[in-house]
Design a protein around this motif. Sequence first.
Motif, short mmCIF file in Angstrom:
data_model
loop_
_atom_site.label_atom_id
_atom_site.label_comp_id
_atom_site.label_asym_id
_atom_site.label_seq_id
_atom_site.Cartn_x
_atom_site.Cartn_y
_atom_site.Cartn_z
N ALA A 173 -43.03 29.58 -44.43
CA ALA A 173 -42.63 28.90 -43.20
C ALA A 173 -43.80 28.14 -42.60
CB ALA A 173 -42.08 29.91 -42.20
N GLY A 174 -44.98 28.75 -42.64
CA GLY A 174 -46.16 28.07 -42.14
C GLY A 174 -46.50 26.84 -42.94
N GLY A 175 -46.34 26.93 -44.26
CA GLY A 175 -46.58 25.78 -45.11
C GLY A 175 -45.59 24.66 -44.83
N LEU A 176 -44.33 25.03 -44.59
CA LEU A 176 -43.30 24.03 -44.28
C LEU A 176 -43.58 23.37 -42.94
CD1 LEU A 176 -40.67 22.74 -45.23
CD2 LEU A 176 -39.43 24.58 -44.07
N LEU A 177 -44.02 24.15 -41.96
CA LEU A 177 -44.36 23.60 -40.66
C LEU A 177 -45.53 22.63 -40.77
CD1 LEU A 177 -44.06 23.46 -37.59
CD2 LEU A 177 -45.53 25.49 -37.43
N ALA A 178 -46.55 23.02 -41.52
CA ALA A 178 -47.70 22.13 -41.71
C ALA A 178 -47.28 20.85 -42.41
CB ALA A 178 -48.78 22.85 -42.51
N GLY A 179 -46.39 20.99 -43.41
CA GLY A 179 -45.90 19.81 -44.12
C GLY A 179 -45.11 18.89 -43.20
N PHE A 180 -44.30 19.48 -42.33
CA PHE A 180 -43.50 18.66 -41.41
C PHE A 180 -44.38 17.96 -40.40
CE2 PHE A 180 -40.94 18.06 -37.55
CZ PHE A 180 -39.93 17.27 -38.08
N LEU A 181 -45.41 18.64 -39.90
CA LEU A 181 -46.33 18.00 -38.96
C LEU A 181 -47.08 16.85 -39.64
CD1 LEU A 181 -47.79 21.12 -37.10
CD2 LEU A 181 -46.13 19.45 -36.23
N THR A 182 -47.48 17.07 -40.90
CA THR A 182 -48.15 16.01 -41.65
C THR A 182 -47.20 14.85 -41.89
OG1 THR A 182 -49.47 17.70 -42.78
CG2 THR A 182 -49.47 15.50 -43.73
N TRP A 183 -45.94 15.17 -42.22
CA TRP A 183 -44.92 14.14 -42.41
C TRP A 183 -44.74 13.32 -41.14
CZ3 TRP A 183 -40.17 13.25 -40.06
CH2 TRP A 183 -39.28 12.42 -40.74
N THR A 184 -44.70 13.98 -40.00
CA THR A 184 -44.53 13.29 -38.72
C THR A 184 -45.71 12.36 -38.45
OG1 THR A 184 -43.27 15.15 -37.83
CG2 THR A 184 -44.22 13.61 -36.24
N TYR A 185 -46.92 12.87 -38.67
CA TYR A 185 -48.12 12.06 -38.44
C TYR A 185 -48.17 10.86 -39.39
CZ TYR A 185 -53.00 10.63 -38.45
OH TYR A 185 -54.15 9.88 -38.39
N ALA A 186 -47.81 11.09 -40.65
CA ALA A 186 -47.97 10.05 -41.66
C ALA A 186 -46.86 9.01 -41.62
CB ALA A 186 -48.03 10.68 -43.05
N LEU A 187 -45.63 9.41 -41.34
CA LEU A 187 -44.50 8.49 -41.47
C LEU A 187 -43.89 8.06 -40.14
CD1 LEU A 187 -42.61 9.95 -44.56
CD2 LEU A 187 -44.34 8.16 -44.47
N LEU A 188 -43.92 8.90 -39.13
CA LEU A 188 -43.28 8.55 -37.86
C LEU A 188 -44.25 7.93 -36.86
CD1 LEU A 188 -40.73 11.41 -37.10
CD2 LEU A 188 -40.39 9.24 -38.30
N VAL A 189 -45.42 8.53 -36.70
CA VAL A 189 -46.35 8.07 -35.66
C VAL A 189 -46.77 6.61 -35.85
CG1 VAL A 189 -48.65 8.40 -34.68
CG2 VAL A 189 -47.17 10.38 -35.09
N PRO A 190 -47.20 6.17 -37.05
CA PRO A 190 -47.60 4.76 -37.18
C PRO A 190 -46.46 3.80 -36.88
CG PRO A 190 -48.36 6.04 -39.06
CD PRO A 190 -47.41 6.92 -38.31
N GLY A 191 -45.26 4.11 -37.38
CA GLY A 191 -44.13 3.22 -37.15
C GLY A 191 -43.75 3.14 -35.69
N LEU A 192 -43.75 4.27 -34.99
CA LEU A 192 -43.39 4.27 -33.58
C LEU A 192 -44.42 3.51 -32.74
CD1 LEU A 192 -42.09 7.92 -33.12
CD2 LEU A 192 -40.74 5.81 -33.15
N LEU A 193 -45.69 3.66 -33.07
CA LEU A 193 -46.73 2.93 -32.34
C LEU A 193 -46.58 1.43 -32.54
CD1 LEU A 193 -49.88 5.17 -32.94
CD2 LEU A 193 -48.57 4.91 -30.82
N TRP A 194 -46.30 1.01 -33.77
CA TRP A 194 -46.10 -0.41 -34.03
C TRP A 194 -44.84 -0.93 -33.36
CZ3 TRP A 194 -48.91 -4.31 -35.97
CH2 TRP A 194 -50.14 -3.98 -36.57
N ALA A 195 -43.78 -0.13 -33.36
CA ALA A 195 -42.53 -0.56 -32.71
C ALA A 195 -42.74 -0.74 -31.21
CB ALA A 195 -41.43 0.46 -32.98
N LEU A 196 -43.47 0.17 -30.58
CA LEU A 196 -43.74 0.07 -29.15
C LEU A 196 -44.64 -1.12 -28.85
CD1 LEU A 196 -44.23 3.84 -28.29
CD2 LEU A 196 -42.29 2.39 -27.65
N ALA A 197 -45.55 -1.44 -29.78
CA ALA A 197 -46.41 -2.60 -29.59
C ALA A 197 -45.64 -3.91 -29.76
CB ALA A 197 -47.58 -2.55 -30.57
N LEU A 198 -44.71 -3.92 -30.71
CA LEU A 198 -43.94 -5.13 -30.99
C LEU A 198 -42.84 -5.37 -29.96
CD1 LEU A 198 -43.57 -4.77 -34.86
CD2 LEU A 198 -44.89 -6.52 -33.67
N TYR A 199 -42.24 -4.28 -29.48
CA TYR A 199 -41.12 -4.40 -28.55
C TYR A 199 -41.35 -3.52 -27.32
CZ TYR A 199 -39.07 -6.19 -32.85
OH TYR A 199 -38.83 -6.89 -33.99
N PRO A 200 -42.32 -3.90 -26.49
CA PRO A 200 -42.66 -3.04 -25.36
C PRO A 200 -41.59 -2.99 -24.29
CG PRO A 200 -43.85 -5.10 -25.24
CD PRO A 200 -43.16 -5.10 -26.57
#
Length: 217
Positions: free
Chosen positions: A4-31
């Motif tokens: 479970a801990g490994g899955l949680l760490a994987g999900f947090l890494t997934w969020t940082y790697a795939l969601l955070v950059p896209g959301l930051l760019w979307a907010l910058a492009l469409y404020p």
Amino acid sequence: LGQAGGLLAGFLTWTYALLVPGLLWALALYPGRTLLFPLVTGMSIGLFAIPVGAFLFAWLTGTVVSVPLVLSLATLLSPLALVIRWPRAPSRTDSGDGGAAALMLALLLLMGTLYEGTALGYWDTYIVAPALFIIDEPIAFVDMNGNLLVNATLTGKLFDNLRDDATYGIITKDQRLGAGVLVSVHALLLGDVGFRLAFACYHVLGVAAVYLAARLL
């Protein structure tokens, strides 16, 4: 608990790697837009740009898609969205976004439950095989009786991991590259769970894109 801990760490890494950059760019492009539009745009950027970018970099450098590569790419893209100043669009509140976002979340959960597994349908040789070979994860294919069908020898670099000149020219006869590239990072960070999450996310993005397109008409 360890799994479970490994899955949680994987999900947090997934969020940082795939969601955070896209959301930051979307907010910058469409404020000026609220909730659904930047959310869908951000998911689209992250779930497409990061896997494709990582694959192209690995291909050009003769390596494979790895966790350090994916995290480096995400770490590079995220600050750029904060530094670059885009023309500011007029502020706009999109009515109904809250209900639409709730429906998208429900659809995400539904599609996650409808996913049938990596070995069923066309998933095994079409998507799972190239996705795993892209991240240098070996896999052997057997028939229903346990007889070996394909046992790929990986070299640890692209494009060699996806090529087999002695047989079909590609590593498996049904291999499709596009879906494998997109799903590879999900599998890298979350293993089997990554395939389920990718299945759900890309279905939701398709529905959300149609909805937003209809709103713009």
